[in-house]
Design a protein around this motif. Structure first.
Motif, PDB file in Angstrom:
ATOM      1  N   LEU A   1       0.817  -1.213   0.000  1.00 21.22           N
ATOM      2  CA  LEU A   1       0.000   0.000   0.000  1.00 21.22           C
ATOM      3  C   LEU A   1       0.854   1.268   0.000  1.00 21.22           C
ATOM      4  O   LEU A   1       1.995   1.252   0.455  1.00 21.22           O
ATOM      5  N   SER A   2       0.290   2.351  -0.471  1.00 21.96           N
ATOM      6  CA  SER A   2       0.959   3.650  -0.423  1.00 21.96           C
ATOM      7  C   SER A   2       0.983   4.151   1.020  1.00 21.96           C
ATOM      8  O   SER A   2      -0.076   4.428   1.597  1.00 21.96           O
ATOM      9  N   LEU A   3       2.168   4.253   1.588  1.00 21.00           N
ATOM     10  CA  LEU A   3       2.276   4.692   2.980  1.00 21.00           C
ATOM     11  C   LEU A   3       1.845   6.144   3.157  1.00 21.00           C
ATOM     12  O   LEU A   3       1.431   6.549   4.240  1.00 21.00           O
ATOM     13  N   LEU A   4       1.908   6.939   2.089  1.00 22.89           N
ATOM     14  CA  LEU A   4       1.430   8.322   2.162  1.00 22.89           C
ATOM     15  C   LEU A   4      -0.080   8.358   2.372  1.00 22.89           C
ATOM     16  O   LEU A   4      -0.606   9.306   2.941  1.00 22.89           O
ATOM     17  N   ARG A   5      -0.767   7.318   1.954  1.00 18.07           N
ATOM     18  CA  ARG A   5      -2.216   7.230   2.163  1.00 18.07           C
ATOM     19  C   ARG A   5      -2.545   6.623   3.524  1.00 18.07           C
ATOM     20  O   ARG A   5      -3.689   6.652   3.957  1.00 18.07           O
ATOM     21  N   CYS A   6      -1.515   6.063   4.199  1.00 20.95           N
ATOM     22  CA  CYS A   6      -1.705   5.390   5.486  1.00 20.95           C
ATOM     23  C   CYS A   6      -1.319   6.263   6.680  1.00 20.95           C
ATOM     24  O   CYS A   6      -1.294   5.770   7.810  1.00 20.95           O
ATOM     25  N   GLY A   7      -0.976   7.511   6.439  1.00 21.53           N
ATOM     26  CA  GLY A   7      -0.684   8.406   7.551  1.00 21.53           C
ATOM     27  C   GLY A   7       0.739   8.894   7.651  1.00 21.53           C
ATOM     28  O   GLY A   7       1.061   9.691   8.522  1.00 21.53           O
ATOM     29  N   TYR A   8       1.606   8.403   6.787  1.00 19.10           N
ATOM     30  CA  TYR A   8       2.962   8.936   6.760  1.00 19.10           C
ATOM     31  C   TYR A   8       2.978  10.192   5.899  1.00 19.10           C
ATOM     32  O   TYR A   8       2.121  10.370   5.035  1.00 19.10           O
ATOM     33  N   THR A   9       3.957  11.044   6.133  1.00 18.02           N
ATOM     34  CA  THR A   9       4.087  12.271   5.348  1.00 18.02           C
ATOM     35  C   THR A   9       5.334  12.181   4.476  1.00 18.02           C
ATOM     36  O   THR A   9       6.178  11.294   4.676  1.00 18.02           O
ATOM     37  N   ALA A  10       5.468  13.101   3.547  1.00 18.51           N
ATOM     38  CA  ALA A  10       6.646  13.125   2.678  1.00 18.51           C
ATOM     39  C   ALA A  10       7.926  13.230   3.509  1.00 18.51           C
ATOM     40  O   ALA A  10       8.967  12.716   3.128  1.00 18.51           O
ATOM     41  N   GLU A  11       7.826  13.866   4.677  1.00 18.10           N
ATOM     42  CA  GLU A  11       8.999  14.060   5.541  1.00 18.10           C
ATOM     43  C   GLU A  11       9.401  12.786   6.283  1.00 18.10           C
ATOM     44  O   GLU A  11      10.574  12.585   6.578  1.00 18.10           O
ATOM     45  N   ASP A  12       8.441  11.919   6.602  1.00 13.93           N
ATOM     46  CA  ASP A  12       8.801  10.751   7.410  1.00 13.93           C
ATOM     47  C   ASP A  12       8.623   9.403   6.701  1.00 13.93           C
ATOM     48  O   ASP A  12       8.979   8.364   7.254  1.00 13.93           O
ATOM     49  N   VAL A  13       8.130   9.400   5.461  1.00 15.65           N
ATOM     50  CA  VAL A  13       7.848   8.132   4.790  1.00 15.65           C
ATOM     51  C   VAL A  13       9.119   7.310   4.520  1.00 15.65           C
ATOM     52  O   VAL A  13       9.080   6.076   4.571  1.00 15.65           O
ATOM     53  N   ASP A  14      10.241   7.966   4.275  1.00 11.55           N
ATOM     54  CA  ASP A  14      11.479   7.229   4.005  1.00 11.55           C
ATOM     55  C   ASP A  14      11.960   6.441   5.220  1.00 11.55           C
ATOM     56  O   ASP A  14      12.665   5.441   5.076  1.00 11.55           O
ATOM     57  N   ALA A  15      11.576   6.871   6.409  1.00  9.76           N
ATOM     58  CA  ALA A  15      11.973   6.180   7.636  1.00  9.76           C
ATOM     59  C   ALA A  15      10.900   5.197   8.117  1.00  9.76           C
ATOM     60  O   ALA A  15      11.077   4.535   9.141  1.00  9.76           O
ATOM     61  N   ALA A  16       9.804   5.086   7.372  1.00 16.12           N
ATOM     62  CA  ALA A  16       8.706   4.194   7.766  1.00 16.12           C
ATOM     63  C   ALA A  16       9.179   2.750   7.807  1.00 16.12           C
ATOM     64  O   ALA A  16       9.922   2.297   6.942  1.00 16.12           O
ATOM     65  N   HIS A  17       8.727   2.031   8.831  1.00 15.21           N
ATOM     66  CA  HIS A  17       9.103   0.624   8.990  1.00 15.21           C
ATOM     67  C   HIS A  17       7.928  -0.121   9.610  1.00 15.21           C
ATOM     68  O   HIS A  17       7.253   0.420  10.490  1.00 15.21           O
ATOM     69  N   PRO A  18       7.678  -1.352   9.179  1.00 17.90           N
ATOM     70  CA  PRO A  18       6.561  -2.113   9.752  1.00 17.90           C
ATOM     71  C   PRO A  18       6.600  -2.204  11.275  1.00 17.90           C
ATOM     72  O   PRO A  18       5.548  -2.280  11.917  1.00 17.90           O
ATOM     73  N   SER A  19       7.783  -2.179  11.856  1.00 14.40           N
ATOM     74  CA  SER A  19       7.876  -2.251  13.322  1.00 14.40           C
ATOM     75  C   SER A  19       7.261  -1.026  13.995  1.00 14.40           C
ATOM     76  O   SER A  19       6.983  -1.051  15.196  1.00 14.40           O
ATOM     77  N   ASP A  20       7.017   0.043  13.219  1.00 13.54           N
ATOM     78  CA  ASP A  20       6.339   1.224  13.777  1.00 13.54           C
ATOM     79  C   ASP A  20       4.995   0.821  14.397  1.00 13.54           C
ATOM     80  O   ASP A  20       4.547   1.436  15.363  1.00 13.54           O
ATOM     81  N   MET A  21       4.356  -0.188  13.845  1.00  7.44           N
ATOM     82  CA  MET A  21       3.028  -0.593  14.307  1.00  7.44           C
ATOM     83  C   MET A  21       3.071  -1.410  15.598  1.00  7.44           C
ATOM     84  O   MET A  21       2.039  -1.643  16.221  1.00  7.44           O
ATOM     85  N   GLU A  22       4.279  -1.807  16.025  1.00  9.08           N
ATOM     86  CA  GLU A  22       4.388  -2.587  17.259  1.00  9.08           C
ATOM     87  C   GLU A  22       4.085  -1.762  18.502  1.00  9.08           C
ATOM     88  O   GLU A  22       3.850  -2.318  19.567  1.00  9.08           O
ATOM     89  N   GLN A  23       4.051  -0.441  18.364  1.00  6.52           N
ATOM     90  CA  GLN A  23       3.639   0.380  19.504  1.00  6.52           C
ATOM     91  C   GLN A  23       2.140   0.216  19.767  1.00  6.52           C
ATOM     92  O   GLN A  23       1.656   0.529  20.850  1.00  6.52           O
ATOM     93  N   TYR A  24       1.400  -0.282  18.776  1.00 10.09           N
ATOM     94  CA  TYR A  24      -0.036  -0.502  18.907  1.00 10.09           C
ATOM     95  C   TYR A  24      -0.393  -1.976  19.058  1.00 10.09           C
ATOM     96  O   TYR A  24      -1.301  -2.330  19.796  1.00 10.09           O
TER      97      TYR A  24
END
Length: 124
Positions: free
Chosen positions: A74-97
């Motif tokens: 999926l497009s991470l920009l459509r999932c709540g990431y921004t142009a500023e932070d999408v490059d650092a996006a990682h699936p482990s981000d969701m482990e906080q939830y």
């Protein structure tokens, strides 16, 4: 066809992004509660800080075994990431939830929401 209403809480940031149309895919664990969500249903989101609510129609359900698979598809920009932070996006981000164990047990889902003026595929 009966439309069901599902309630979900959202932190102010994601709530505002959905309200503005910047985010139209909500990521969740595909647990018993989310397995009941169908295309055409309504999700009412409640802002966890202000109590403000908004309702959105479910356009599509994107089901995956893991957030790793979802993040690749999926497009991470459509999932709540921004142009500023999408490059650092990682699936482990969701482990906080959701724990890795929960993700393995249930799988995950991207709930695609209709933008204003748009209708779900089964409403056409």
């Amino acid at each position: 066809m009966e439309t069901r209403i599902h309630n979900m809480k959202l932190c102010p940031g994601p709530f505002g992004m959905i309200a503005s149309g910047q985010k139209d895919i909500e990521l969740r664990l595909y647990d018993e509660k989310r397995q009941k969500i169908m295309v055409g249903d309504t999700v009412t989101f409640t802002n966890t800080e202000t109590g403000e609510q908004m309702s959105k129609t479910v356009k599509q359900i994107h089901r995956f075994d893991s957030f790793a698979e979802l993040y690749q598809t999926l497009s991470l920009l459509r999932c709540g990431y921004t142009a500023e932070d999408v490059d650092a996006a990682h699936p482990s981000d969701m482990e906080q939830y959701y724990s890795a164990e929960e993700q393995k047990k249930y799988g995950v889902v991207g709930i695609e929401l209709c933008c204003p003026g748009e209708v779900a595929d089964d409403e056409i």
